[in-house]
Design a protein around this motif. Structure first.
Motif, PDB file in Angstrom:
ATOM      1  N   THR A 129      85.176  -1.459 -19.853  1.00  0.00           N
ATOM      2  CA  THR A 129      85.199  -0.571 -18.693  1.00  0.00           C
ATOM      3  C   THR A 129      86.248  -1.036 -17.691  1.00  0.00           C
ATOM      4  OG1 THR A 129      82.895   0.069 -18.975  1.00  0.00           O
ATOM      5  CG2 THR A 129      83.803   0.272 -16.768  1.00  0.00           C
ATOM      6  N   ALA A 130      86.280  -2.331 -17.401  1.00  0.00           N
ATOM      7  CA  ALA A 130      87.276  -2.872 -16.465  1.00  0.00           C
ATOM      8  C   ALA A 130      88.689  -2.610 -16.977  1.00  0.00           C
ATOM      9  CB  ALA A 130      87.052  -4.368 -16.257  1.00  0.00           C
ATOM     10  N   PHE A 131      88.904  -2.764 -18.272  1.00  0.00           N
ATOM     11  CA  PHE A 131      90.232  -2.517 -18.840  1.00  0.00           C
ATOM     12  C   PHE A 131      90.654  -1.066 -18.629  1.00  0.00           C
ATOM     13  CE2 PHE A 131      92.724  -0.815 -22.356  1.00  0.00           C
ATOM     14  CZ  PHE A 131      93.894  -1.544 -22.200  1.00  0.00           C
ATOM     15  N   PHE A 132      89.803  -0.119 -19.040  1.00  0.00           N
ATOM     16  CA  PHE A 132      90.186   1.291 -18.946  1.00  0.00           C
ATOM     17  C   PHE A 132      90.270   1.766 -17.493  1.00  0.00           C
ATOM     18  CE2 PHE A 132      88.884   1.229 -23.425  1.00  0.00           C
ATOM     19  CZ  PHE A 132      90.037   1.781 -23.980  1.00  0.00           C
ATOM     20  N   GLN A 133      89.442   1.223 -16.616  1.00  0.00           N
ATOM     21  CA  GLN A 133      89.562   1.581 -15.201  1.00  0.00           C
ATOM     22  C   GLN A 133      90.871   1.070 -14.621  1.00  0.00           C
ATOM     23  OE1 GLN A 133      85.874   0.165 -13.501  1.00  0.00           O
ATOM     24  NE2 GLN A 133      84.811   2.077 -13.978  1.00  0.00           N
ATOM     25  N   SER A 134      91.334  -0.108 -15.078  1.00  0.00           N
ATOM     26  CA  SER A 134      92.629  -0.615 -14.605  1.00  0.00           C
ATOM     27  C   SER A 134      93.783   0.270 -15.078  1.00  0.00           C
ATOM     28  CB  SER A 134      92.854  -2.060 -15.071  1.00  0.00           C
ATOM     29  OG  SER A 134      93.252  -2.105 -16.421  1.00  0.00           O
ATOM     30  N   GLN A 135      93.523   1.063 -16.111  1.00  0.00           N
ATOM     31  CA  GLN A 135      94.547   1.963 -16.630  1.00  0.00           C
ATOM     32  C   GLN A 135      94.410   3.377 -16.055  1.00  0.00           C
ATOM     33  OE1 GLN A 135      97.092   0.567 -18.599  1.00  0.00           O
ATOM     34  NE2 GLN A 135      95.932  -1.136 -17.734  1.00  0.00           N
ATOM     35  N   GLY A 136      93.511   3.522 -15.056  1.00  0.00           N
ATOM     36  CA  GLY A 136      93.383   4.782 -14.336  1.00  0.00           C
ATOM     37  C   GLY A 136      92.357   5.754 -14.884  1.00  0.00           C
ATOM     38  N   TYR A 137      91.483   5.329 -15.786  1.00  0.00           N
ATOM     39  CA  TYR A 137      90.486   6.222 -16.366  1.00  0.00           C
ATOM     40  C   TYR A 137      89.114   6.012 -15.745  1.00  0.00           C
ATOM     41  CZ  TYR A 137      93.885   7.080 -20.041  1.00  0.00           C
ATOM     42  OH  TYR A 137      95.012   7.419 -20.720  1.00  0.00           O
ATOM     43  N   GLU A 138      88.392   7.103 -15.583  1.00  0.00           N
ATOM     44  CA  GLU A 138      86.970   6.995 -15.298  1.00  0.00           C
ATOM     45  C   GLU A 138      86.305   6.598 -16.614  1.00  0.00           C
ATOM     46  OE1 GLU A 138      85.054  10.258 -13.217  1.00  0.00           O
ATOM     47  OE2 GLU A 138      87.037  10.949 -12.603  1.00  0.00           O
ATOM     48  N   THR A 139      85.206   5.872 -16.524  1.00  0.00           N
ATOM     49  CA  THR A 139      84.512   5.441 -17.740  1.00  0.00           C
ATOM     50  C   THR A 139      83.019   5.707 -17.617  1.00  0.00           C
ATOM     51  OG1 THR A 139      84.155   3.215 -16.894  1.00  0.00           O
ATOM     52  CG2 THR A 139      86.156   3.571 -18.174  1.00  0.00           C
ATOM     53  N   ARG A 140      82.381   5.896 -18.750  1.00  0.00           N
ATOM     54  CA  ARG A 140      80.927   5.995 -18.832  1.00  0.00           C
ATOM     55  C   ARG A 140      80.487   5.324 -20.123  1.00  0.00           C
ATOM     56  NH1 ARG A 140      81.946   7.676 -14.496  1.00  0.00           N
ATOM     57  NH2 ARG A 140      81.113   9.456 -13.400  1.00  0.00           N
ATOM     58  N   THR A 141      79.352   4.642 -20.062  1.00  0.00           N
ATOM     59  CA  THR A 141      78.751   4.105 -21.282  1.00  0.00           C
ATOM     60  C   THR A 141      77.341   4.665 -21.397  1.00  0.00           C
ATOM     61  OG1 THR A 141      77.835   2.105 -20.261  1.00  0.00           O
ATOM     62  CG2 THR A 141      80.070   1.941 -21.172  1.00  0.00           C
ATOM     63  N   ILE A 142      76.939   4.865 -22.631  1.00  0.00           N
ATOM     64  CA  ILE A 142      75.606   5.374 -22.935  1.00  0.00           C
ATOM     65  C   ILE A 142      75.057   4.533 -24.079  1.00  0.00           C
ATOM     66  CG2 ILE A 142      74.277   7.336 -23.777  1.00  0.00           C
ATOM     67  CD1 ILE A 142      76.469   9.140 -22.773  1.00  0.00           C
ATOM     68  N   GLY A 143      73.826   4.112 -23.970  1.00  0.00           N
ATOM     69  CA  GLY A 143      73.200   3.360 -25.051  1.00  0.00           C
ATOM     70  C   GLY A 143      72.954   4.243 -26.258  1.00  0.00           C
ATOM     71  N   ALA A 144      73.145   3.679 -27.431  1.00  0.00           N
ATOM     72  CA  ALA A 144      72.866   4.368 -28.688  1.00  0.00           C
ATOM     73  C   ALA A 144      71.963   3.454 -29.511  1.00  0.00           C
ATOM     74  CB  ALA A 144      74.158   4.670 -29.444  1.00  0.00           C
TER      75      ALA A 144
END
Length: 188
Positions: A129-144
């Motif tokens: 999440t930190a990586f993709f946010q540093s690249q300007g993306y919003e992120t979401r995670t969902i448990g599977a």
């Protein structure tokens, strides 16, 4: 030999015996095949949404058979992202520096990109999440259940931004990223 010495020897051997019984990790799956397996999981999840899990008498829940089959296929084909797969994530983040996704090409409806499923729990999810946010993306995670945490980035709004997001995911250790129409979590 004294009883204490025997117990120390047995205690020292127990971890080794436990490791010998672990199944080997499947080799990294073919990205195209993994995308298909993830999409099959998406279809099973959407078809059986109200019945994704069934309650058991002992209070635990279990996956429906369709979702269980889809989960097992993802696992057995090596499509999950492990902590080892993310070993270069922080160095890639330093190399790229902070940036924003570039919109280019034909416009598309706002689309989420399914990056992958992380098996390292909240620790790996936080790193990714930190990586993709540093690249300007919003992120979401969902448990599977049985799999780990599903990671989504976006939204992307052009063909070029979609291609860029998928290429960035592959460079970061997620070779099976794809546009997902199952999951919409942004306010458009």
């Amino acid at each position: 030999m004294r009883a204490g010495t025997v117990l120390v020897l047995i205690a020292g051997l127990l971890p080794l015996l436990g490791c010998a019984s672990l199944p080997p990790r499947p080799p990294r799956g073919d990205p195209a095949n993994c995308r298909v397996l993830f999409q099959n999981y998406d279809r099973a999840a959407s078809l059986f949404q109200p019945y994704t899990y069934s309650a058991r008498l002992d209070g635990r829940s279990t996956q429906t058979p369709a979702l269980s089959v889809a989960s097992n296929a993802i696992i057995s084909n090596g499509c999950l992202t492990t902590t080892a797969d993310l070993k270069g994530l922080e160095s890639l983040q330093m190399k790229l520096g902070p940036r924003k996704p570039a919109e280019s090409g034909a416009p598309i409806p706002p689309t989420a990109v399914h990056v992958g499923i992380l098996t390292g729990g909240f620790s790996d999810a936080g790193r990714a999440t930190a990586f993709f946010q540093s690249q300007g993306y919003e992120t979401r995670t969902i448990g599977a259940e049985k799999l780990g945490r599903r990671l989504y980035i976006g939204p992307v709004r052009s063909e070029g931004a979609l291609d860029q997001a998928i290429a960035l995911a592959a460079e970061a250790g997620f070779p099976s990223a794809y546009p997902s129409d199952l999951f919409h979590f942004w306010k458009y």
